[in-house]
Design a protein around this motif. Structure first.
Motif, PDB file in Angstrom:
ATOM      1  N   THR A 210       0.825  -1.208   0.000  1.00  0.00           N
ATOM      2  CA  THR A 210       0.000   0.000   0.000  1.00  0.00           C
ATOM      3  C   THR A 210       0.861   1.261   0.000  1.00  0.00           C
ATOM      4  OG1 THR A 210      -0.117  -0.106   2.421  1.00  0.00           O
ATOM      5  CG2 THR A 210      -1.881  -1.176   1.181  1.00  0.00           C
ATOM      6  N   TYR A 211       2.024   1.189   0.659  1.00  0.00           N
ATOM      7  CA  TYR A 211       2.929   2.348   0.676  1.00  0.00           C
ATOM      8  C   TYR A 211       3.392   2.687  -0.732  1.00  0.00           C
ATOM      9  CZ  TYR A 211       7.239   5.006   1.160  1.00  0.00           C
ATOM     10  OH  TYR A 211       8.223   5.947   1.015  1.00  0.00           O
ATOM     11  N   PHE A 212       3.822   1.672  -1.485  1.00  0.00           N
ATOM     12  CA  PHE A 212       4.308   1.927  -2.843  1.00  0.00           C
ATOM     13  C   PHE A 212       3.166   2.326  -3.777  1.00  0.00           C
ATOM     14  CE2 PHE A 212       7.991  -0.573  -1.364  1.00  0.00           C
ATOM     15  CZ  PHE A 212       9.003   0.298  -1.739  1.00  0.00           C
ATOM     16  N   ILE A 213       1.962   1.807  -3.513  1.00  0.00           N
ATOM     17  CA  ILE A 213       0.821   2.249  -4.312  1.00  0.00           C
ATOM     18  C   ILE A 213       0.556   3.734  -4.071  1.00  0.00           C
ATOM     19  CG2 ILE A 213      -1.675   2.035  -4.589  1.00  0.00           C
ATOM     20  CD1 ILE A 213      -1.386  -0.946  -4.125  1.00  0.00           C
ATOM     21  N   THR A 214       0.614   4.157  -2.803  1.00  0.00           N
ATOM     22  CA  THR A 214       0.417   5.568  -2.472  1.00  0.00           C
ATOM     23  C   THR A 214       1.522   6.432  -3.075  1.00  0.00           C
ATOM     24  OG1 THR A 214      -0.624   4.919  -0.385  1.00  0.00           O
ATOM     25  CG2 THR A 214       0.127   7.204  -0.583  1.00  0.00           C
ATOM     26  N   TYR A 215       2.756   5.963  -2.988  1.00  0.00           N
ATOM     27  CA  TYR A 215       3.883   6.704  -3.543  1.00  0.00           C
ATOM     28  C   TYR A 215       3.763   6.797  -5.068  1.00  0.00           C
ATOM     29  CZ  TYR A 215       8.667   8.216  -4.432  1.00  0.00           C
ATOM     30  OH  TYR A 215       9.769   8.923  -4.842  1.00  0.00           O
ATOM     31  N   ALA A 218       1.277   9.457  -5.906  1.00  0.00           N
ATOM     32  CA  ALA A 218       1.866  10.786  -5.764  1.00  0.00           C
ATOM     33  C   ALA A 218       2.751  11.124  -6.965  1.00  0.00           C
ATOM     34  CB  ALA A 218       2.660  10.870  -4.468  1.00  0.00           C
ATOM     35  N   MET A 219       3.507  10.134  -7.446  1.00  0.00           N
ATOM     36  CA  MET A 219       4.333  10.360  -8.630  1.00  0.00           C
ATOM     37  C   MET A 219       3.471  10.665  -9.858  1.00  0.00           C
ATOM     38  SD  MET A 219       7.336   7.484  -8.294  1.00  0.00           S
ATOM     39  CE  MET A 219       7.973   7.965  -9.889  1.00  0.00           C
ATOM     40  N   ALA A 223       3.600  14.022 -12.046  1.00  0.00           N
ATOM     41  CA  ALA A 223       3.805  13.974 -13.499  1.00  0.00           C
ATOM     42  C   ALA A 223       2.721  14.766 -14.229  1.00  0.00           C
ATOM     43  CB  ALA A 223       3.811  12.520 -13.969  1.00  0.00           C
ATOM     44  N   TYR A 224       1.480  14.697 -13.703  1.00  0.00           N
ATOM     45  CA  TYR A 224       0.388  15.494 -14.293  1.00  0.00           C
ATOM     46  C   TYR A 224       0.707  16.983 -14.200  1.00  0.00           C
ATOM     47  CZ  TYR A 224      -4.282  17.458 -14.946  1.00  0.00           C
ATOM     48  OH  TYR A 224      -5.356  18.189 -15.383  1.00  0.00           O
ATOM     49  N   PHE A 225       1.249  17.415 -13.054  1.00  0.00           N
ATOM     50  CA  PHE A 225       1.610  18.821 -12.884  1.00  0.00           C
ATOM     51  C   PHE A 225       2.737  19.214 -13.838  1.00  0.00           C
ATOM     52  CE2 PHE A 225       4.533  21.844 -10.932  1.00  0.00           C
ATOM     53  CZ  PHE A 225       3.717  22.971 -10.858  1.00  0.00           C
ATOM     54  N   VAL A 226       3.738  18.330 -13.999  1.00  0.00           N
ATOM     55  CA  VAL A 226       4.864  18.631 -14.880  1.00  0.00           C
ATOM     56  C   VAL A 226       4.393  18.794 -16.327  1.00  0.00           C
ATOM     57  CG1 VAL A 226       7.010  17.710 -15.844  1.00  0.00           C
ATOM     58  CG2 VAL A 226       6.573  17.554 -13.384  1.00  0.00           C
ATOM     59  N   GLN A 230      -0.498  22.401 -14.055  1.00  0.00           N
ATOM     60  CA  GLN A 230      -1.686  22.619 -13.234  1.00  0.00           C
ATOM     61  C   GLN A 230      -1.753  21.558 -12.147  1.00  0.00           C
ATOM     62  OE1 GLN A 230      -5.045  22.472 -15.867  1.00  0.00           O
ATOM     63  NE2 GLN A 230      -4.640  24.485 -16.783  1.00  0.00           N
ATOM     64  N   ASP A 231      -2.306  21.956 -11.000  1.00  0.00           N
ATOM     65  CA  ASP A 231      -2.530  20.967  -9.955  1.00  0.00           C
ATOM     66  C   ASP A 231      -3.628  19.993 -10.373  1.00  0.00           C
ATOM     67  OD1 ASP A 231      -0.616  22.130  -8.358  1.00  0.00           O
ATOM     68  OD2 ASP A 231      -2.060  23.432  -7.324  1.00  0.00           O
ATOM     69  N   TYR A 232      -3.537  18.777  -9.823  1.00  0.00           N
ATOM     70  CA  TYR A 232      -4.549  17.773 -10.157  1.00  0.00           C
ATOM     71  C   TYR A 232      -5.776  18.026  -9.279  1.00  0.00           C
ATOM     72  CZ  TYR A 232      -6.689  13.364 -11.426  1.00  0.00           C
ATOM     73  OH  TYR A 232      -7.557  12.418 -11.912  1.00  0.00           O
ATOM     74  N   ILE A 233      -6.638  18.939  -9.792  1.00  0.00           N
ATOM     75  CA  ILE A 233      -7.906  19.232  -9.132  1.00  0.00           C
ATOM     76  C   ILE A 233      -8.997  18.605  -9.981  1.00  0.00           C
ATOM     77  CG2 ILE A 233      -9.437  21.069  -8.321  1.00  0.00           C
ATOM     78  CD1 ILE A 233      -6.966  22.854  -8.104  1.00  0.00           C
ATOM     79  N   TYR A 234      -9.898  17.899  -9.358  1.00  0.00           N
ATOM     80  CA  TYR A 234     -10.860  17.084 -10.104  1.00  0.00           C
ATOM     81  C   TYR A 234     -11.688  17.895 -11.109  1.00  0.00           C
ATOM     82  CZ  TYR A 234      -9.664  13.228  -7.023  1.00  0.00           C
ATOM     83  OH  TYR A 234      -8.981  12.243  -6.364  1.00  0.00           O
ATOM     84  N   PRO A 235     -12.253  19.061 -10.742  1.00  0.00           N
ATOM     85  CA  PRO A 235     -13.014  19.818 -11.765  1.00  0.00           C
ATOM     86  C   PRO A 235     -12.145  20.256 -12.939  1.00  0.00           C
ATOM     87  CG  PRO A 235     -13.568  20.567  -9.554  1.00  0.00           C
ATOM     88  CD  PRO A 235     -12.381  19.675  -9.414  1.00  0.00           C
ATOM     89  N   ASP A 236     -10.899  20.707 -12.642  1.00  0.00           N
ATOM     90  CA  ASP A 236     -10.018  21.127 -13.729  1.00  0.00           C
ATOM     91  C   ASP A 236      -9.618  19.945 -14.607  1.00  0.00           C
ATOM     92  OD1 ASP A 236     -10.210  23.633 -12.661  1.00  0.00           O
ATOM     93  OD2 ASP A 236      -8.240  23.598 -11.690  1.00  0.00           O
ATOM     94  N   ALA A 237      -9.351  18.829 -13.991  1.00  0.00           N
ATOM     95  CA  ALA A 237      -8.992  17.639 -14.762  1.00  0.00           C
ATOM     96  C   ALA A 237     -10.162  17.192 -15.637  1.00  0.00           C
ATOM     97  CB  ALA A 237      -8.571  16.519 -13.815  1.00  0.00           C
ATOM     98  N   LYS A 238     -11.376  17.287 -15.103  1.00  0.00           N
ATOM     99  CA  LYS A 238     -12.563  16.927 -15.894  1.00  0.00           C
ATOM    100  C   LYS A 238     -12.711  17.857 -17.097  1.00  0.00           C
ATOM    101  CE  LYS A 238     -17.605  16.618 -15.580  1.00  0.00           C
ATOM    102  NZ  LYS A 238     -17.828  17.674 -16.596  1.00  0.00           N
ATOM    103  N   ASP A 239     -12.533  19.183 -16.891  1.00  0.00           N
ATOM    104  CA  ASP A 239     -12.639  20.129 -17.999  1.00  0.00           C
ATOM    105  C   ASP A 239     -11.562  19.887 -19.042  1.00  0.00           C
ATOM    106  OD1 ASP A 239     -14.779  21.282 -16.704  1.00  0.00           O
ATOM    107  OD2 ASP A 239     -13.586  22.893 -15.800  1.00  0.00           O
ATOM    108  N   ARG A 240     -10.370  19.562 -18.585  1.00  0.00           N
ATOM    109  CA  ARG A 240      -9.284  19.305 -19.524  1.00  0.00           C
ATOM    110  C   ARG A 240      -9.581  18.073 -20.381  1.00  0.00           C
ATOM    111  NH1 ARG A 240      -4.101  21.051 -19.755  1.00  0.00           N
ATOM    112  NH2 ARG A 240      -2.619  19.747 -20.875  1.00  0.00           N
ATOM    113  N   GLN A 241     -10.111  17.036 -19.762  1.00  0.00           N
ATOM    114  CA  GLN A 241     -10.444  15.836 -20.511  1.00  0.00           C
ATOM    115  C   GLN A 241     -11.603  16.101 -21.477  1.00  0.00           C
ATOM    116  OE1 GLN A 241      -8.475  13.161 -20.190  1.00  0.00           O
ATOM    117  NE2 GLN A 241      -9.567  12.296 -21.945  1.00  0.00           N
TER     118      GLN A 241
END
Length: 294
Positions: A210-215, A218-219, A223-226, A230-241
């Motif tokens: 579970t630790y590596f799944i959580t890590y 986070a990676m 990567a989404y931010f890079v 943009q931060d991974y915010i659910y409404p923004d991610a939905k609009d982007r998709q």
């Protein structure tokens, strides 16, 4: 002295044939009519009358005049739109038929600063009266033009709006399915971890998993931010998709997004212009005064 086309005039008459005197503050042009051979006076309003209007008055007074023009001393023709006030500042030549009259306007006495201020106030008042008398007709014509432009833009937008609505509905449906798929995968992952923890292995074994799944999650968010900045915010991610699906579907159906946006901008601009135009129409005030009050 040569005319506009380079042909010499038959006569060059001295300046006393055309004289200019000021009477009650207005210039009076006195000249000899060629057909009737009599002197005729023309009172000019220098701040209103143009050279073209003055020449038309001369031709109306003597029907035998076939050509009447005004030239500067360097031989260049004076535009008909030039105000007489500007023309009377310097010497000029008045050509009637084939006769060129050399004219030297008298030098006006210098006005006092108080008189100059009064004249400027009168000019401003005349301009405001002209605007007040003619603005409504201009606004009505402008309103008609804007209404025609709005109808034309709406006709062009109608098929694009219908196509956009279909594409947006399809993109929204795909985005919703993707969100539900993400929820299903997260639920499956939670159920699998619970099953492995309590029925197959113990928590001591599953804790590092579970630790590596959580890590790893986070990676993935980093990567989404890079990639998107943009931060991974659910409404923004939905609009982007949604936009991703929308543009991909638009390309397949040959929907010109840039043209659609341009037409929408033109429509909004025309509606705003119409709104600003109708406001002074109702208030009976010039547009500039409305803007100043805003």
């Amino acid at each position: 002295w040569r005319g506009r086309e380079g042909a010499p005039y038959s006569t060059l008459v001295p300046s006393d044939e055309v004289t200019i005197n000021y009477r009650h503050g207005l210039p009076v042009v006195t000249l000899t009519l060629p057909t009737r051979s009599e002197r005729c006076q023309f009172t000019v309003k220098p701040m209103v009358t143009t050279v073209g209007a003055f020449l038309q008055d001369v031709q109306r007074e003597d029907k035998g005049i076939e050509r009447v023009e005004v030239f500067a001393t360097d031989g260049s023709k004076v535009s008909d739109a030039t105000l007489m006030e500007v023309l009377l500042m310097n010497d000029f030549k008045l050509v009637i038929n084939n006769t060129a009259h050399s004219v030297s306007p008298p030098v006006k006495d210098k006005l006092s600063s108080e008189h100059t201020t009064e004249m400027e106030d009168i000019k401003s008042l005349v301009h405001r009266l002209f605007v007040a008398l003619h603005l409504e007709d201009h606004q009505i014509r402008k309103e008609r033009e804007l209404l025609q432009k709005l109808d034309h833009l709406k006709e062009e937008l109608l098929p694009l709006e219908q196509m956009k609505a279909r594409i947006a509905e399809n993109a929204d449906a795909k985005t919703s399915r993707l969100l539900w798929v993400g929820l299903a995968l997260m639920s499956t992952q939670g159920g699998a971890l619970a099953w492995l923890t309590w029925w197959v292995y113990s928590w001591d074994i599953m804790e590092p998993v579970t630790y590596f799944i959580t890590y790893g999650s986070a990676m993935a968010f980093y990567a989404y931010f890079v990639l998107t900045k943009q931060d991974y915010i659910y409404p923004d991610a939905k609009d982007r998709q949604f936009l991703h699906y929308f543009y991909r579907k638009s390309k397949k159906q040959h929907f010109n997004v840039e043209r659609y946006n341009k037409l929408k901008e033109d429509l909004a601009e025309a509606e705003e212009s119409l709104r600003r135009l109708r406001q002074p129409l109702h208030l009976r005030l010039p547009i500039q005064e409305i803007n100043d009050k805003d």
